[in-house]
Design a protein around this motif. Structure first.
Motif, PDB file in Angstrom:
ATOM      1  N   ARG A 134       0.843  -1.193   0.000  1.00  0.00           N
ATOM      2  CA  ARG A 134       0.000   0.000   0.000  1.00  0.00           C
ATOM      3  C   ARG A 134       0.877   1.241   0.000  1.00  0.00           C
ATOM      4  O   ARG A 134       1.661   1.440   0.909  1.00  0.00           O
ATOM      5  CB  ARG A 134      -0.903   0.022   1.228  1.00  0.00           C
ATOM      6  N   LYS A 135       0.716   2.043  -0.997  1.00  0.00           N
ATOM      7  CA  LYS A 135       1.462   3.292  -1.043  1.00  0.00           C
ATOM      8  C   LYS A 135       0.647   4.362  -0.328  1.00  0.00           C
ATOM      9  O   LYS A 135      -0.540   4.511  -0.551  1.00  0.00           O
ATOM     10  CB  LYS A 135       1.702   3.689  -2.493  1.00  0.00           C
ATOM     11  N   LYS A 136       1.296   5.075   0.543  1.00  0.00           N
ATOM     12  CA  LYS A 136       0.663   6.161   1.283  1.00  0.00           C
ATOM     13  C   LYS A 136       1.003   7.483   0.620  1.00  0.00           C
ATOM     14  O   LYS A 136       2.081   7.636   0.035  1.00  0.00           O
ATOM     15  CB  LYS A 136       1.145   6.189   2.734  1.00  0.00           C
ATOM     16  N   VAL A 137       0.090   8.412   0.705  1.00  0.00           N
ATOM     17  CA  VAL A 137       0.326   9.760   0.174  1.00  0.00           C
ATOM     18  C   VAL A 137      -0.052  10.775   1.239  1.00  0.00           C
ATOM     19  O   VAL A 137      -0.901  10.522   2.090  1.00  0.00           O
ATOM     20  CB  VAL A 137      -0.461  10.034  -1.123  1.00  0.00           C
ATOM     21  N   LEU A 138       0.593  11.926   1.169  1.00  0.00           N
ATOM     22  CA  LEU A 138       0.304  13.045   2.065  1.00  0.00           C
ATOM     23  C   LEU A 138      -0.597  14.014   1.305  1.00  0.00           C
ATOM     24  O   LEU A 138      -0.272  14.432   0.189  1.00  0.00           O
ATOM     25  CB  LEU A 138       1.602  13.742   2.481  1.00  0.00           C
ATOM     26  N   VAL A 139      -1.738  14.342   1.904  1.00  0.00           N
ATOM     27  CA  VAL A 139      -2.710  15.218   1.256  1.00  0.00           C
ATOM     28  C   VAL A 139      -2.802  16.528   2.031  1.00  0.00           C
ATOM     29  O   VAL A 139      -2.938  16.521   3.255  1.00  0.00           O
ATOM     30  CB  VAL A 139      -4.103  14.545   1.198  1.00  0.00           C
TER      31      VAL A 139
ATOM     32  N   PRO B 172      -1.999  19.596  12.631  1.00  0.00           N
ATOM     33  CA  PRO B 172      -3.319  18.959  12.639  1.00  0.00           C
ATOM     34  C   PRO B 172      -4.340  19.755  11.820  1.00  0.00           C
ATOM     35  O   PRO B 172      -4.268  20.971  11.750  1.00  0.00           O
ATOM     36  CB  PRO B 172      -3.702  18.930  14.127  1.00  0.00           C
ATOM     37  N   ASN B 173      -5.235  19.054  11.200  1.00  0.00           N
ATOM     38  CA  ASN B 173      -6.306  19.620  10.370  1.00  0.00           C
ATOM     39  C   ASN B 173      -5.807  20.292   9.091  1.00  0.00           C
ATOM     40  O   ASN B 173      -6.571  20.995   8.431  1.00  0.00           O
ATOM     41  CB  ASN B 173      -7.166  20.602  11.165  1.00  0.00           C
ATOM     42  N   VAL B 174      -4.522  20.129   8.754  1.00  0.00           N
ATOM     43  CA  VAL B 174      -3.992  20.712   7.529  1.00  0.00           C
ATOM     44  C   VAL B 174      -3.532  19.619   6.561  1.00  0.00           C
ATOM     45  O   VAL B 174      -3.657  19.762   5.352  1.00  0.00           O
ATOM     46  CB  VAL B 174      -2.821  21.679   7.827  1.00  0.00           C
ATOM     47  N   PHE B 175      -2.984  18.524   7.122  1.00  0.00           N
ATOM     48  CA  PHE B 175      -2.512  17.418   6.302  1.00  0.00           C
ATOM     49  C   PHE B 175      -3.174  16.121   6.744  1.00  0.00           C
ATOM     50  O   PHE B 175      -3.596  15.988   7.888  1.00  0.00           O
ATOM     51  CB  PHE B 175      -0.991  17.268   6.419  1.00  0.00           C
ATOM     52  N   LEU B 176      -3.210  15.158   5.819  1.00  0.00           N
ATOM     53  CA  LEU B 176      -3.795  13.847   6.073  1.00  0.00           C
ATOM     54  C   LEU B 176      -2.974  12.819   5.301  1.00  0.00           C
ATOM     55  O   LEU B 176      -2.553  13.082   4.177  1.00  0.00           O
ATOM     56  CB  LEU B 176      -5.245  13.816   5.592  1.00  0.00           C
ATOM     57  N   VAL B 177      -2.764  11.647   5.909  1.00  0.00           N
ATOM     58  CA  VAL B 177      -2.118  10.541   5.206  1.00  0.00           C
ATOM     59  C   VAL B 177      -3.205   9.555   4.820  1.00  0.00           C
ATOM     60  O   VAL B 177      -4.040   9.194   5.633  1.00  0.00           O
ATOM     61  CB  VAL B 177      -1.061   9.836   6.096  1.00  0.00           C
ATOM     62  N   ARG B 178      -3.188   9.133   3.561  1.00  0.00           N
ATOM     63  CA  ARG B 178      -4.163   8.150   3.091  1.00  0.00           C
ATOM     64  C   ARG B 178      -3.515   7.228   2.078  1.00  0.00           C
ATOM     65  O   ARG B 178      -2.423   7.501   1.578  1.00  0.00           O
ATOM     66  CB  ARG B 178      -5.404   8.823   2.506  1.00  0.00           C
ATOM     67  N   ASP B 179      -4.206   6.129   1.755  1.00  0.00           N
ATOM     68  CA  ASP B 179      -3.714   5.234   0.729  1.00  0.00           C
ATOM     69  C   ASP B 179      -3.744   5.944  -0.609  1.00  0.00           C
ATOM     70  O   ASP B 179      -4.669   6.680  -0.920  1.00  0.00           O
ATOM     71  CB  ASP B 179      -4.572   3.961   0.651  1.00  0.00           C
ATOM     72  N   GLY B 180      -2.690   5.716  -1.398  1.00  0.00           N
ATOM     73  CA  GLY B 180      -2.562   6.396  -2.686  1.00  0.00           C
ATOM     74  C   GLY B 180      -3.216   5.730  -3.763  1.00  0.00           C
ATOM     75  O   GLY B 180      -3.861   5.247  -4.366  1.00  0.00           O
TER      76      GLY B 180
END
Length: 105
Positions: free
Chosen positions: A26-31, A97-105
């Motif tokens: 699973r590749k993670k991305v920073l949003v 917090p509340n500015v970035f999120l890590v999720r599956d890419g």
């Protein structure tokens, strides 16, 4: 030495150079939440962090670092963007917090 320990067929071995993200498949991305943009380079991340009051910190030539003048927080990243993985991403999320999120890419 860096890598991930893998248990397979009753044998434990070190897969050098691999990260947990690569092992799980699973590749993670920073949003960046305000724009919905996936961070795909250090230049875009640098711009986002500087807009939040982070400054480039020149304390270590081996790392890309950011410091926020109003705090004791320091974000340390590998110089090469291809080494930027979920460990570094979550560090950014915790400090913003509340500015970035890590999720599956």
């Amino acid at each position: 030495m860096s890598g991930v320990w893998v248990f397979k067929n009753g044998i434990m071995r070190l897969n050098e150079g691999a990260t947990m993200d690569q092992q799980s498949g699973r590749k993670k991305v920073l949003v960046h939440l305000p724009t919905g943009q996936v961070v795909s380079s250090y230049s875009s991340l640098r711009q986002m962090l500087m807009e939040l009051g982070w400054e480039i910190y020149y304390g270590d030539i081996e790392l890309l670092q950011f410091h926020k003048a109003s705090s004791i927080d320091l974000i340390s990243l590998p110089k090469e963007f291809y080494k930027f993985n979920s460990v570094y991403m979550y560090d950014i999320v915790v400090k913003n917090p509340n500015v970035f999120l890590v999720r599956d890419g």
